[in-house]
Write a protein that holds these residues in place. Structure first.
Motif, PDB file in Angstrom:
ATOM      1  N   SER A   1       9.629   7.810 -20.515  1.00 41.82           N
ATOM      2  CA  SER A   1       7.917   7.182 -20.274  1.00 41.82           C
ATOM      3  C   SER A   1       7.739   6.612 -18.512  1.00 41.82           C
ATOM      4  CB  SER A   1       7.521   6.723 -21.184  1.00 41.82           C
ATOM      5  OG  SER A   1       7.115   7.330 -22.504  1.00 41.82           O
ATOM      6  N   THR A   2       6.794   7.363 -18.306  1.00 41.62           N
ATOM      7  CA  THR A   2       6.323   6.759 -17.101  1.00 41.62           C
ATOM      8  C   THR A   2       5.093   5.645 -16.847  1.00 41.62           C
ATOM      9  OG1 THR A   2       7.845   8.398 -15.696  1.00 41.62           O
ATOM     10  CG2 THR A   2       6.238   6.915 -14.697  1.00 41.62           C
ATOM     11  N   ILE A   3       5.142   4.579 -16.361  1.00 38.87           N
ATOM     12  CA  ILE A   3       3.439   4.538 -15.971  1.00 38.87           C
ATOM     13  C   ILE A   3       3.400   3.819 -14.455  1.00 38.87           C
ATOM     14  CG2 ILE A   3       4.489   1.697 -16.882  1.00 38.87           C
ATOM     15  CD1 ILE A   3       1.586   2.093 -17.818  1.00 38.87           C
ATOM     16  N   MET A   4       2.423   4.496 -14.027  1.00 42.15           N
ATOM     17  CA  MET A   4       2.077   4.444 -12.633  1.00 42.15           C
ATOM     18  C   MET A   4      -0.144   3.837 -12.210  1.00 42.15           C
ATOM     19  SD  MET A   4       2.220   8.084 -12.180  1.00 42.15           S
ATOM     20  CE  MET A   4       3.533   9.121 -12.094  1.00 42.15           C
ATOM     21  N   ALA A   5       0.156   2.794 -11.152  1.00 42.47           N
ATOM     22  CA  ALA A   5      -0.910   3.240 -10.315  1.00 42.47           C
ATOM     23  C   ALA A   5      -1.329   3.610  -8.860  1.00 42.47           C
ATOM     24  CB  ALA A   5      -1.059   1.379 -10.999  1.00 42.47           C
ATOM     25  N   PHE A   6      -2.204   3.784  -9.361  1.00 40.60           N
ATOM     26  CA  PHE A   6      -2.892   4.134  -7.785  1.00 40.60           C
ATOM     27  C   PHE A   6      -4.333   3.686  -7.376  1.00 40.60           C
ATOM     28  CE2 PHE A   6      -0.826   7.939  -9.841  1.00 40.60           C
ATOM     29  CZ  PHE A   6       0.237   8.375  -9.048  1.00 40.60           C
ATOM     30  N   SER A   7      -4.136   3.283  -5.991  1.00 39.34           N
ATOM     31  CA  SER A   7      -5.547   2.808  -5.399  1.00 39.34           C
ATOM     32  C   SER A   7      -5.784   3.778  -4.071  1.00 39.34           C
ATOM     33  CB  SER A   7      -5.053   1.647  -5.411  1.00 39.34           C
ATOM     34  OG  SER A   7      -6.195   0.455  -5.030  1.00 39.34           O
TER      35      SER A   7
ATOM     36  N   GLU B   1     -14.358  13.444   6.163  1.00 45.56           N
ATOM     37  CA  GLU B   1     -13.746  14.001   7.554  1.00 45.56           C
ATOM     38  C   GLU B   1     -12.432  13.594   7.892  1.00 45.56           C
ATOM     39  OE1 GLU B   1     -16.675  13.528  10.737  1.00 45.56           O
ATOM     40  OE2 GLU B   1     -18.509  13.698   9.408  1.00 45.56           O
ATOM     41  N   GLY B   2     -12.309  15.143   7.915  1.00 50.57           N
ATOM     42  CA  GLY B   2     -10.640  15.136   9.006  1.00 50.57           C
ATOM     43  C   GLY B   2      -9.594  14.626   8.070  1.00 50.57           C
ATOM     44  N   TRP B   3      -8.499  14.942   9.058  1.00 49.11           N
ATOM     45  CA  TRP B   3      -7.393  14.501   8.080  1.00 49.11           C
ATOM     46  C   TRP B   3      -6.891  12.659   8.404  1.00 49.11           C
ATOM     47  CZ3 TRP B   3      -3.440  17.605   5.675  1.00 49.11           C
ATOM     48  CH2 TRP B   3      -3.707  18.473   5.622  1.00 49.11           C
ATOM     49  N   SER B   4      -6.395  11.993   8.152  1.00 49.76           N
ATOM     50  CA  SER B   4      -6.089  10.688   7.885  1.00 49.76           C
ATOM     51  C   SER B   4      -4.705  10.859   7.917  1.00 49.76           C
ATOM     52  CB  SER B   4      -6.408   9.555   7.081  1.00 49.76           C
ATOM     53  OG  SER B   4      -7.425   9.787   6.484  1.00 49.76           O
ATOM     54  N   THR B   5      -3.431  10.446   8.999  1.00 50.04           N
ATOM     55  CA  THR B   5      -2.468  10.356   9.090  1.00 50.04           C
ATOM     56  C   THR B   5      -1.929   8.826   9.065  1.00 50.04           C
ATOM     57  OG1 THR B   5      -2.525  12.604   9.555  1.00 50.04           O
ATOM     58  CG2 THR B   5      -0.051  11.111  10.021  1.00 50.04           C
ATOM     59  N   TYR B   6      -0.852   7.946   8.607  1.00 47.80           N
ATOM     60  CA  TYR B   6      -0.557   7.644   8.155  1.00 47.80           C
ATOM     61  C   TYR B   6       0.719   6.961   8.279  1.00 47.80           C
ATOM     62  CZ  TYR B   6      -2.133   7.982   3.660  1.00 47.80           C
ATOM     63  OH  TYR B   6      -2.363   8.097   2.210  1.00 47.80           O
ATOM     64  N   PRO B   7       1.426   5.690   8.500  1.00 49.44           N
ATOM     65  CA  PRO B   7       2.903   5.632   7.594  1.00 49.44           C
ATOM     66  C   PRO B   7       3.079   4.819   6.100  1.00 49.44           C
ATOM     67  CG  PRO B   7       1.990   3.626   9.141  1.00 49.44           C
ATOM     68  CD  PRO B   7       0.314   4.548   9.342  1.00 49.44           C
ATOM     69  N   VAL B   8       3.318   5.298   6.007  1.00 53.50           N
ATOM     70  CA  VAL B   8       3.692   4.463   4.418  1.00 53.50           C
ATOM     71  C   VAL B   8       5.267   4.307   4.093  1.00 53.50           C
ATOM     72  CG1 VAL B   8       3.877   5.436   1.878  1.00 53.50           C
ATOM     73  CG2 VAL B   8       2.689   6.670   3.441  1.00 53.50           C
ATOM     74  N   LEU B   9       5.177   3.012   3.696  1.00 55.33           N
ATOM     75  CA  LEU B   9       6.301   2.514   3.227  1.00 55.33           C
ATOM     76  C   LEU B   9       7.134   2.726   2.026  1.00 55.33           C
ATOM     77  CD1 LEU B   9       6.983  -1.025   4.865  1.00 55.33           C
ATOM     78  CD2 LEU B   9       8.652   0.865   5.256  1.00 55.33           C
TER      79      LEU B   9
ATOM     80  N   ASN C   1      14.204   0.965 -12.469  1.00 57.56           N
ATOM     81  CA  ASN C   1      13.260   1.856 -12.777  1.00 57.56           C
ATOM     82  C   ASN C   1      11.633   1.415 -12.002  1.00 57.56           C
ATOM     83  OD1 ASN C   1      15.531   2.935 -15.262  1.00 57.56           O
ATOM     84  ND2 ASN C   1      15.361   0.630 -15.209  1.00 57.56           N
ATOM     85  N   LEU C   2      11.532   0.608 -10.887  1.00 53.11           N
ATOM     86  CA  LEU C   2      10.978   0.425 -10.320  1.00 53.11           C
ATOM     87  C   LEU C   2      10.163   1.076  -9.279  1.00 53.11           C
ATOM     88  CD1 LEU C   2       7.736  -1.349 -10.526  1.00 53.11           C
ATOM     89  CD2 LEU C   2       9.127  -3.309  -9.737  1.00 53.11           C
ATOM     90  N   LEU C   3       9.290   1.200  -8.494  1.00 54.17           N
ATOM     91  CA  LEU C   3       9.074   2.109  -7.530  1.00 54.17           C
ATOM     92  C   LEU C   3       7.502   1.903  -6.977  1.00 54.17           C
ATOM     93  CD1 LEU C   3       9.414   6.004  -6.446  1.00 54.17           C
ATOM     94  CD2 LEU C   3       7.181   4.537  -5.392  1.00 54.17           C
ATOM     95  N   LEU C   4       7.015   1.157  -5.106  1.00 50.67           N
ATOM     96  CA  LEU C   4       6.442   1.350  -4.882  1.00 50.67           C
ATOM     97  C   LEU C   4       6.439   1.830  -3.497  1.00 50.67           C
ATOM     98  CD1 LEU C   4       3.801  -1.085  -4.755  1.00 50.67           C
ATOM     99  CD2 LEU C   4       5.725  -3.220  -3.462  1.00 50.67           C
ATOM    100  N   GLU C   5       5.005   2.364  -2.901  1.00 51.26           N
ATOM    101  CA  GLU C   5       4.736   3.035  -2.297  1.00 51.26           C
ATOM    102  C   GLU C   5       3.004   2.312  -1.830  1.00 51.26           C
ATOM    103  OE1 GLU C   5       5.642   7.400  -1.919  1.00 51.26           O
ATOM    104  OE2 GLU C   5       3.324   7.007  -1.595  1.00 51.26           O
ATOM    105  N   VAL C   6       3.519   1.975  -0.508  1.00 50.72           N
ATOM    106  CA  VAL C   6       2.252   1.526   0.224  1.00 50.72           C
ATOM    107  C   VAL C   6       2.470   2.155   1.544  1.00 50.72           C
ATOM    108  CG1 VAL C   6       1.166  -0.541   1.179  1.00 50.72           C
ATOM    109  CG2 VAL C   6       2.999  -1.004  -0.777  1.00 50.72           C
ATOM    110  N   GLY C   7       0.718   2.303   1.819  1.00 50.85           N
ATOM    111  CA  GLY C   7       0.455   3.067   3.408  1.00 50.85           C
ATOM    112  C   GLY C   7      -0.615   2.145   3.759  1.00 50.85           C
TER     113      GLY C   7
END
Lengths: 132, 200
Positions: free
Chosen positions: B28-34, B165-173, B179-185
């Motif tokens: 099972s996986t639980i994830m949150a997006f913002s 409008e348009g594409w957004s390009t940005y860095p993500v870490l 079992n924990l993953l974190l992604e922030v851009g």
């Protein structure tokens, strides 16, 4: 649109070809990223460290492909730890190898190991059983 | 520019994306997006490594609505090699608001221990409007951690929402450990784009 389609097909073809070719290499021959592929000596040292405190055991040395990510390999440890005969597990991402130590009374089924690895999404290419 | 072109080309021929949408069999996986458009919490269960089903609760900032999606993901293709894995997933979801509100998409990734690339495209039909989301993501691991270590990825993400409008390009870490993953851009226009995931 036609040039875009042609470019896309070219990208997909090039990608697919390189991925297919990679499976033809043996582990020792494949050394594109030396930091990702330790030496055979390092693998041996890792195995010796794994069995150091074991006795009356069997160790399955499982060669796995597709095990490129720690997060994605988590299921392997969880799945095998459900087996009461399993004493400990080592996941070696760099060598694409999983070491599973069983108690000596375990009847190891290679097919079962392959299926459990597959259930995590990777493939087994070889299994060697060693008695400790 | 070249990266953007490849992303656009891939998205032209593929209707989406989310990180690791299927777990191991029985996982099972639980994830949150913002992000600037919505906040959501998504739980999914994988009966097999090829398939997952789940539910996503969405707080839609664009329409100021709250709803949920019944979602499923299917692993269409996977290629494992000694040092890489490639995946192509199909995704679909139906809203609790009714059959007229749904989405379909495709998500792909290819990674080694050092390199990562992923793309996705998603078409959403709602009761009031239709829109699409596309993205391309490239990453490199600055060091190769052992199993159990803290793993770090430096990534570049390019994203397009047809409502903006348009594409957004940005860095993500991206970080993961256990079992924990974190992604922030972060991007000045769309501000934070974050994703946290836990597997069990």
């Amino acid at each position: 649109m036609q040039p875009k389609l042609t470019l896309l097909i070219f990208i997909l073809f090039a990608f697919g070809k390189s991925a297919s070719a990679e499976t033809k290499h043996t582990h020792d021959q494949h050394n594109h990223d030396t930091t990702a592929t330790p030496s055979a000596a390092a693998a041996t040292e890792r195995y010796e460290g794994f069995v150091e405190d074991l006795k009356d055991s069997k160790v399955a040395v499982v060669e796995v492909i597709g095990m490129v990510c720690d997060f994605c390999a988590r299921g392997i440890e969880k799945t095998f730890n459900k087996d009461e005969f399993v004493r400990k597990i080592d996941v070696d991402l760099a060598n694409g190898r999983v070491l599973i130590a069983y108690s000596s009374d375990k009847l190891i089924n290679r097919e079962e190991i392959s299926e459990l690895i597959l259930a995590n999404g990777q493939n087994v290419t070889g299994i060697e059983i060693k008695k400790i | 520019m070249g990266i953007k072109l490849v992303g656009i080309l891939l998205c032209l021929f593929a209707p989406i994306l989310a990180a690791r949408p299927i777990s191991y069999s029985g996982g099972s996986t639980i994830m949150a997006f913002s992000n600037t458009m919505q906040d959501s919490v998504y739980y999914h269960y994988s009966p097999s490594y090829r398939f997952s089903v789940g539910i996503e609760a969405v707080s839609d900032k664009y329409t100021a609505q709250e709803y949920a999606y019944w979602r499923s993901t299917y692993l269409l293709n996977r290629k494992n090699t000694q040092h890489s894995q490639r995946n192509i997933y199909l995704q679909a979801g139906i809203s609790t608001q009714g059959l007229d509100h749904h989405f379909v998409g495709v998500h792909g990734d290819w990674e080694t221990r050092r390199w990562f690339s992923g793309f996705g495209a998603k078409n959403v039909k709602t009761n009031t409007s239709d829109y699409s989301e596309k993205f391309l993501q490239l990453g490199v691991a600055p060091y190769l951690g052992e199993y159990g270590d803290l793993h770090t990825w430096l990534m570049l993400k390019s994203k397009k929402d047809s409502r903006l409008e348009g594409w957004s390009t940005y860095p993500v870490l991206k970080f993961f450990k256990g079992n924990l993953l974190l992604e922030v851009g972060y991007d000045r226009e769309i501000e934070w784009d974050s994703h946290i995931m836990y597997r069990f």
